[in-house]
Design a protein around this motif. Structure first.
Motif, PDB file in Angstrom:
ATOM      1  N   GLN A  29       0.789  -1.289   0.027  1.00 17.60           N
ATOM      2  CA  GLN A  29      -0.004  -0.080   0.122  1.00 17.60           C
ATOM      3  C   GLN A  29       0.769   1.458  -0.152  1.00 17.60           C
ATOM      4  OE1 GLN A  29      -3.562   0.270   0.126  1.00 17.60           O
ATOM      5  NE2 GLN A  29      -3.143   2.330  -0.573  1.00 17.60           N
ATOM      6  N   VAL A  85       2.298   2.101  -3.403  1.00 14.81           N
ATOM      7  CA  VAL A  85       0.957   2.481  -4.302  1.00 14.81           C
ATOM      8  C   VAL A  85       0.680   3.926  -4.005  1.00 14.81           C
ATOM      9  CG1 VAL A  85      -1.300   2.102  -4.822  1.00 14.81           C
ATOM     10  CG2 VAL A  85      -0.086   0.325  -4.410  1.00 14.81           C
ATOM     11  N   ASP A  86       0.668   4.312  -2.829  1.00 18.48           N
ATOM     12  CA  ASP A  86       0.332   5.712  -2.244  1.00 18.48           C
ATOM     13  C   ASP A  86       1.427   6.607  -2.778  1.00 18.48           C
ATOM     14  OD1 ASP A  86      -1.847   5.010  -1.246  1.00 18.48           O
ATOM     15  OD2 ASP A  86      -1.152   4.746   0.897  1.00 18.48           O
ATOM     16  N   LYS A  87       2.684   6.258  -2.780  1.00 19.47           N
ATOM     17  CA  LYS A  87       3.757   6.929  -3.207  1.00 19.47           C
ATOM     18  C   LYS A  87       3.563   7.335  -4.852  1.00 19.47           C
ATOM     19  CE  LYS A  87       8.596   6.796  -2.561  1.00 19.47           C
ATOM     20  NZ  LYS A  87       9.850   6.040  -2.652  1.00 19.47           N
ATOM     21  N   LEU A  88       3.186   6.303  -5.725  1.00 16.83           N
ATOM     22  CA  LEU A  88       3.148   6.459  -7.005  1.00 16.83           C
ATOM     23  C   LEU A  88       1.861   7.334  -7.238  1.00 16.83           C
ATOM     24  CD1 LEU A  88       3.169   5.702 -10.092  1.00 16.83           C
ATOM     25  CD2 LEU A  88       1.648   3.839  -9.638  1.00 16.83           C
ATOM     26  N   ALA A  89       0.674   7.103  -6.501  1.00 11.98           N
ATOM     27  CA  ALA A  89      -0.449   8.073  -6.631  1.00 11.98           C
ATOM     28  C   ALA A  89      -0.211   9.359  -6.264  1.00 11.98           C
ATOM     29  CB  ALA A  89      -1.565   7.503  -5.780  1.00 11.98           C
ATOM     30  N   ALA A 126       2.918  10.792  -6.201  1.00  9.67           N
ATOM     31  CA  ALA A 126       3.629  11.562  -7.367  1.00  9.67           C
ATOM     32  C   ALA A 126       2.933  11.991  -8.574  1.00  9.67           C
ATOM     33  CB  ALA A 126       4.800  10.557  -7.726  1.00  9.67           C
ATOM     34  N   ILE A 127       2.013  11.343  -8.804  1.00  9.26           N
ATOM     35  CA  ILE A 127       1.225  11.745 -10.102  1.00  9.26           C
ATOM     36  C   ILE A 127       0.354  12.925  -9.717  1.00  9.26           C
ATOM     37  CG2 ILE A 127      -0.936  11.186 -11.306  1.00  9.26           C
ATOM     38  CD1 ILE A 127       0.040   8.315 -11.485  1.00  9.26           C
TER      39      ILE A 127
END
Lengths: 199, 199
Positions: free
Chosen positions: A38, A41-45, A47-48
C-alpha cells in the motif's frame, strides 16, 4: 458485465488513457499495482497528483519548474547573454543533456502552424522579445524542430530579432552522427551539403 | 543534478518502477500527466490508490473483489457444484472471457514450487479441501498453468480430491487453435497426440 471488480476495472480504464498503453498493458500495470504494498501505491499516486499540482512554468523562460523562477534562470553559472529558443520544455531537457550549452532558454510552448490555427501571438514570442529588449542579449539560438512549423517559427523570430542588432543563429541540420548517407532523405542531405564547413 | 524539477523527476522515477516501462516511456508518461487537466490527473491518482485499498480477496474463492464475497460466488446463476482451480486471479478473468464455464472458481494464489520454497501449505489447497467437504461438489477442474509447477500442483490436488469420490479433471493440453504443427514444441505435440479424441 465487466470481468473485474469495479476498482480494478476503473484503474485499467485510467491506465488505458495514457499514451502507448493498450488494454493488455493496462491490465498488467493494474495487477502490478494490486501486488505492490500500500505504501508504494500511495507513493505512486502522490507522485502523479503532486507532479501536476507543484509544477508550473518559469515566469522568465517558460520552462517547467516547481518554483517561480526555474533553476536554470536562477543559476549564476549560466551565461545570461545567450538565449536558446525551443518549442517545448522537453527540448530544454534534451539540450541540457548534451552539457555543452551554458546559456539560458526560452520555451515557446508550440510553433507557428497556420494549419492548426496557431499564430505568432499564440506562442511566447512576445515574451521573448520583451526579454531581449530588457536584457543584455548577445545571441539568440533558434532550436525549434526541423519541420515546417519549426522552420516557419525560426524564420519569423529571426526577422524580428535580427533588426535589433542581435546575432541570430539556427542549429545545424544535417546527417545525424552514426547515420548512413545512403539512407538519409534528400532534404536532410541537401541541408548537410548546404551547411558544409571547412575542415 | 537532475534535468527535471523535483516533482517531475519523482514522477518519472515512480513510473519507471512499473513493469515494462523504461526511462523514455516514463518520461513520456510524466509529460503526458503534466499536460492533462488537474481533474483527470486526480482521477488517475485516485484510481491507483483506491484499487489497492478497496480490493481484497473473496473469502470463499480467493478471487479479487471489492466486497466480502465476489460477484461470481454470490451469483445464483452459477453452478456451485463445479469448481475450477486456478493459480491466479488473472486466470479467473481469462476463463470468464470464454463465456463457457458456468461453475465457481478457487484461486490458489500460486503453485507448488520446491525450487522457490513454495509448498502445498503455502497456497490455498486447505481452503479448497474445506470447500469440497462442506459443499455439494460434483467436479473439480484443475486449470493450473501447463508448466512444471502447475503440473505438480495439479497432481497434488488430484491425489487429495479423487479419494473423496469427486470427479477430478485437468484442462486439455495441445496445439493452440490457429497454431502451426510444424512449429509446435515436442512436449505440446506429444500431449496433443496423447489427448486425441474420436471425431
Amino acid at each position: 458485465m465487466s470481468f473485474y471488480a469495479a476498482p480494478i476495472a476503473r484503474l485499467i480504464e485510467e491506465f488505458e488513457k495514457l499514451p502507448g498503453i493498450g488494454h493488455k498493458t493496462a491490465q498488467r500495470l493494474a495487477f502490478h499495482v494490486l501486488d505492490m504494498p500500500q505504501e508504494k501505491v500511495d507513493k505512486l499516486a502522490n507522485a502523479i497528483s503532486e507532479a501536476k499540482q507543484k509544477t508550473k512554468f518559469c515566469s522568465v523562460c517558460g520552462n517547467l519548474t516547481d518554483s517561480d523562477v526555474c533553476s536554470l534562470c536562477n543559476s549564476e553559472k549560466r551565461d545570461s547573454s545567450v538565449i536558446c529558443v525551443v518549442e517545448d520544455a522537453r527540448d530544454v531537457v534534451a539540450m541540457e543533456k548534451i552539457r555543452e550549452f551554458k546559456g539560458l532558454y526560452h520555451v515557446l510552448h508550440g510553433a507557428i502552424s497556420p494549419m492548426q490555427g496557431i499564430g505568432p501571438e499564440d506562442i511566447k514570442i512576445k515574451e521573448l522579445l520583451a526579454r531581449i529588449r530588457d536584457g543584455n542579449i548577445s545571441e539568440v539560438i533558434i532550436a525549434t524542430n526541423p519541420n515546417i512549423e519549426g522552420e516557419a517559427t525560426a524564420m519569423y523570430i529571426s526577422k524580428l530579432v535580427k533588426p535589433l542588432g542581435i546575432k541570430t543563429t539556427r542549429i545545424a541540420h544535417g546527417i545525424p552522427v552514426g547515420g548512413d548517407l545512403e539512407y538519409a532523405d534528400e532534404v536532410t542531405l541537401a541541408k548537410a551539403l548546404e551547411g558544409r564547413r571547412e575542415i
